[in-house]
Design an enzyme around this catalytic site. Structure first.
Site, PDB file in Angstrom:
ATOM      1  N   CYS A 196      -0.725  14.372   5.256  1.00 34.02           N
ATOM      2  CA  CYS A 196      -0.430  13.235   6.123  1.00 34.02           C
ATOM      3  C   CYS A 196       1.067  12.951   6.201  1.00 34.02           C
ATOM      4  O   CYS A 196       1.563  12.534   7.255  1.00 34.02           O
ATOM      5  CB  CYS A 196      -1.190  11.999   5.657  1.00 34.02           C
ATOM      6  SG  CYS A 196      -0.941  11.608   3.915  1.00 34.02           S
ATOM      7  N   GLU A 230      -3.223   5.239  -4.868  1.00 41.92           N
ATOM      8  CA  GLU A 230      -2.205   5.401  -3.830  1.00 41.92           C
ATOM      9  C   GLU A 230      -1.813   4.034  -3.278  1.00 41.92           C
ATOM     10  O   GLU A 230      -1.655   3.870  -2.063  1.00 41.92           O
ATOM     11  CB  GLU A 230      -2.699   6.296  -2.695  1.00 41.92           C
ATOM     12  CG  GLU A 230      -3.088   7.693  -3.147  1.00 41.92           C
ATOM     13  CD  GLU A 230      -3.287   8.647  -1.978  1.00 41.92           C
ATOM     14  OE1 GLU A 230      -2.632   9.693  -1.978  1.00 41.92           O
ATOM     15  OE2 GLU A 230      -4.090   8.330  -1.064  1.00 41.92           O
TER      16      GLU A 230
END
Lengths: 691, 691
Positions: free
Chosen positions: B452, B368
């Site tokens: 998120c 990520e």
């Protein structure tokens, strides 16, 4: 209570017992027949290799390179093998000297490769001094062989209790395969059986250990598979062919044989790795196979899938080439259609998605091998010389299986570019990694800690003749345009010679002259390269239009003494582009003329190479022979542009600016002679601009 | 003899003792002073943030998006938080309900982020129902807090004995940071202290555990560092600022704190990971930090070097943004020059070598995060929405530290492109990964297992006003062209309002009207974007040429009621090219108009996007506003070419062919409204051809 040392030895012994049990392979049931059982009924040697001694190489392009190899490289490599201890290892193993093992664990393989190269040279250039040197070396090797035939100096000297216990990394099989190859080469060149006897004793030691009903065997670095077949062909001993197929069939099990091996290795054993660095015995398994623990991934050595299920070329590139050659050799003997299908899938994977324009492979230094489809970085191209030579070996086998000239096109591409760039014109420095673009930091080296590439060069170059011609039941095949002479015997016993005269690759004219005592009817299959835009054939001066298929013109005739065939292939400079999926070469062009890929090298160009661009289409390009340059080469000259590249240090994106820049003369040289004028910038793929 | 269970607990307890010992940090000697000790003497708040409640957003571009967020996204996100159990976790932790923990380990953070967003909305849109919803939720949170202030529902419900033992992955600090932020936002919006009291009790629990002379503390997912500073600024409690600096200073030790933590974790403990999957407690450390065992590499969470020595943006991109924001906040308070120098180096690393043209970052799904310089794949661009929002936060801080408008240029680039593309026009689907090119498989999702990005959207959008203006001792700063109104008090106590009217980003005209009771002398700093080719300013209709520096026109005047400033920036479509080192965008162009990056989406274009090319220079491009398209956008139309891409399936290299193809109309839309018409092909970087 046992002392620590005795306890250690005891646990080792127990480990070996467990190991043998875990590796036991059930004997095949009498009803089950593998493809090998049908070997005799399978079509064999449709296209046969011609013994190397029957081919003479004599032309302006290759003869100087072979002569440098014979007179310089062989001595240089022998000297380095001596200096690094690789030769003395045999005396240590024979207990005729004392000291520590020298070179990498598989150092024996490099000594064997030197013998193989020296044998080829002896076959074409009798040389008493060289023959004595080889004989002496063979005697030292033979002295190291154990009574049961076992022979691996690293294990014998340093880790005698670990014989055949670290198949993944000790490379006893890989080194033995090179012994088999050297032994056959030496026997064929000299008729002497000394090394062949050593090889068969070692082969029989393997055969007593590995195989159906015995232990599972698998090479961590492939190479023994094709060598088993070569030894079988030389000796007629079918057990060796069965072992070749056995080794292929063990590949790709779940869990991997190497995982079972890893679990059986003692946890706290330290062994000496390169340059005498101590490492944990299990460290290499963990490094190469456990990148994402606990998943055990053995794709590094093509153990990810059973060979018949493989479709994508993965892992270490040299290992892959040796494997595919072994698969092709077994398929050639057995006709196993699943092996043939896998070969075609793997060949597509390499040549349509994972190969450099130079015919080299394996972009990454990390695994010395393949990464992803279309990932072909130029600057840090690994393109190991051994892998490039492997492409020649593999494509030669694919041609023999299919009679398809497109494999020879690929063989030629690897041979004239990636392989040949691996050795300097002086013959005493080498590429291991062979970039397609470099700054001034790169240079060839006289030797490497792992010296496989110099020894590959010394054994490969004198074997060139092997690829020039082939023979089939109906006639002869002219695969490569290499001046010299072929001597063969036809199926009816008649002797035929073919003389080839050419200035290829500088010039596209080839003259073939047939010499027979009495007229003979056969087909002369003459390769027409797939890249040739046009070609013309004449027989004794008269235009000829024979049938052409699969890349060969098939000239059926009743040949009389002095019949001459002329082939003309116009050699034009062509701008190549890469598949748009090859991001690293997007917006760039490469220059090809005939089989040669060209490159820009800084000494021939005023402007910094990074600023030079070529029009993608149009633009004058001219060629001429420069006798005084790099041993005499055809260079390509033309008009490029010098671009402005200022400002990119402080910008990641900016409005498009015109990139045409000022005109500038450019000059390109063949990639195969790059790097012979000191450390210079070089690039194969040249930025392109609109015409 | 102890039972297994008791033995297990005993060994756990011993482990905790050992852990505490290994993590103990010596108290600083009285003579040693850190930069923080000079905090009062350092320059502070040269450029100050203006409280959000003093900024009204009211224009055609932003108001509809904020309204969708207020009326749809907030409810949608709350509903998903409830459905996934993230809210009920607090009842479980308070022992008012029974069941298993829901959501990811750090689910609390998403609940806190929802409260933060709801609080911003309450600040600008009083809403009794929303206020009750927030108050109820705060009461449930408060009920879960332990007597010593500790609050993390995952640990309390599932792993109570592992409190503060898995700092790398349990994210107690990350979640707590979001509580601190939400609490400050709620207090500032409503004046209610309820959540702020929970936050300070939790902060004091950390303070009792971590710090000089206590345990070493380090966040595996940064976020608490900037939150410590925010809580300090809201409460004046200097311990919190000291902890912010303490957390920064613990980073980059050898061996890493996380390595010591890993060694202290019980070996055979199983914990429940996402979707209730059991995993070994040590598995995540091994996955993220032990890719090449035995080397422990914590660059994934920027723990590779001490922060003051960092130069290259590495690892997880969202973590990196939170870290750099925390560093900037501490540097803003302490003036620590080593922190400032590191920030500038890291900013160059990101914006000159590792950022998409959309202002997004982090190309790889694997970590990520960041990979290598200039590695910016478009098709699988990860470009996480949270990381894009992080770029806004970080550049805002860099601007406050420097007064340099180039940081606002970058803020605007991320805001109008990467961030805004993360939410659909409907407000109920989101991007986690946000590609710059996609086929028809990609679409926004209503929720994610790790949610998120939706909660980032719901808290980020209503905070937009924060970035529009700033204040300094000498006057006001107009950073963004967003219609609405600013209310401030000058140092002399006088009230000033600035009304902004604009159709930006569709149009480059901005009108600023100053409202004062009495004439006031101050400087109005008006940003001139770095990308603007030209700009013109007028004061009450008269041409004005104020000094311009660091991206701002500094208009010093004695301002009277109704004084009006007009800024005109011609918005032209510009073709951008990427640095040639960005291989994935070589030979391509992107379209930019004003701050907006454009893209091709299939519904607007007849030819397959993969075949469309644009002339790299020249070629007609026209713009017009389409009221009925995607809520009303300016589109770009022009003439491209449809290329022939046949034959590449069977070729890796081939002679260059002309690529110009047939003419074809192309139409581009702003990237920020991409993906609102079902699953469609899209691309930002368009292949270019010679003009």
């Amino acid at each position: 209570m046992l002392s620590d040392r005795r306890a250690h030895l005891k646990s080792l012994a127990a480990g070996i017992g467990a190991l043998a049990a875990s590796w036991a392979v059930p004997a095949p049931s009498s009803g089950a027949k593998g493809p090998l059982d049908n070997a005799d009924s399978a079509p064999r040697f449709k296209i046969e290799e011609i013994p190397l001694k029957q081919v003479v190489v004599d032309d302006k392009f290759w003869s100087p390179r072979l002569e440098v190899n014979r007179t310089k490289t062989l001595d240089h490599v022998y000297g380095e093998l001596e200096a690094s201890g690789c030769i003395r290892n045999f005396d240590l193993a024979a207990r005729k000297a004392t000291g520590r093992f020298g070179g990498p664990w598989w150092a024996d393989s490099d000594v064997y490769k030197w013998i193989e190269g020296a044998s080829y040279v002896l076959g074409s250039h009798p040389d008493a001094a060289l023959e004595r040197k080889v004989d002496d070396l063979i005697a030292r090797i033979a002295a190291a062989q154990q009574p049961d035939g076992y022979l691996n100096t690293h294990v014998l000297i340093e880790e005698p209790d670990l014989r055949f216990r670290n198949l993944a990394f000790f490379h006893e099989d890989f080194s033995s395969g090179h012994l088999f190859e050297a032994a056959v080469a030496h026997y064929e060149a000299t008729g002497k059986r000394g090394l062949l006897d050593v090889a068969t004793r070692l082969a029989d030691c393997f055969d007593a250990t590995f195989g159906p009903g015995k232990r599972a065997g698998l090479s961590g670095h492939e190479g023994i598979e094709l060598a088993w077949v070569r030894l079988y062909r030389a000796t007629g001993e079918k057990r060796y062919l069965r072992l070749a197929e056995f080794y292929l069939n063990q590949r790709g099990q779940k869990p991997s044989l190497f995982e079972r091996e890893y679990e059986s290795l003692p946890r706290d054993r330290t062994v000496l790795w390169r340059e005498g660095r101590p490492v944990n015995l299990r460290a290499l398994h963990e490094h190469f196979f456990l990148a994402r623990p606990p998943a055990f991934d053995t794709s590094y050595c093509q153990d990810n899938l059973p060979v018949r299920e493989q479709s994508s070329a993965v892992g270490h590139a040299v290992r892959a080439m040796f494997l595919y050659c072994g698969v092709a050799d077994v398929a050639d003997e057995t006709g196993d259609p699943a092996l043939l299908a896998a070969l075609h899938r793997l060949h597509d994977s390499v040549t349509l998605r994972r190969m450099y324009v130079t015919g080299g492979i394996g972009p990454s230094a990390k695994n010395e091998g393949f990464t992803d489809d279309y990932d072909l970085p130029n600057e840090n191209a690994y393109q190991e010389t051994c892998a490039s030579a492997g492409m020649v070996l593999w494509n030669h086998r694919m041609f023999k299986l299919t009679g398809d000239g497109s494999y020879i096109d690929l063989l030629e591409q690897s041979l004239y570019n990636a392989v040949l760039a691996g050795v300097s014109l002086e013959g005493n420095t080498f590429c291991y990694a062979t970039p397609l673009a470099c700054d001034t930091e790169f240079k060839r080296q006289p030797w490497f800690e792992v010296p496989c590439c110099p020894t590959t060069a010394s054994r490969f170059l004198p074997s060139l003749g092997r690829y020039v011609y082939s023979q089939s039941a109906d006639g002869l095949w002219v695969n490569l345009y290499v001046g010299g002479e072929l001597s063969v015997t036809l199926p009816n016993g008649a002797k035929v010679k073919v003389r080839q005269r050419t200035d290829y690759p500088w010039d596209g004219h080839v003259r073939l002259q047939v010499e027979v005592d009495q007229a003979q009817e056969f087909t002369l299959h003459v390769r027409i390269p797939g890249w040739a835009q046009a070609s013309a054939l004449r027989l004794n001066g008269a235009k000829l239009s024979p049938p052409v298929s699969k890349g060969y013109a098939h000239i059926h005739a009743r040949w009389s003494r002095g019949d001459g065939v002329e082939l003309s292939i116009p050699l034009e400079t062509v701008k190549l582009e890469a598949n748009p999926k090859v991001l690293q070469s997007r917006g760039k062009v490469a220059l090809r003329r005939g089989p040669l890929i060209y490159c820009l090298e800084q000494p021939d160009n005023k402007a910094d190479l990074d600023r030079i661009a070529l029009p993608s289409a149009g633009g004058r390009l001219a060629e001429h022979f420069e006798a005084g340059l790099l041993g005499g080469v055809v260079i390509i000259e033309g008009e490029g542009r010098v671009r402005h590249l200022d400002g990119w240090e402080t910008a990641l994106y900016r409005p498009v600016r015109p990139t045409d820049g000022a005109p500038a003369a450019i000059k390109a040289i063949p990639y195969c002679v790059w790097g012979n004028r000191g450390q210079q910038k070089m690039k194969v793929w040249i930025d392109s601009v609109a015409s």
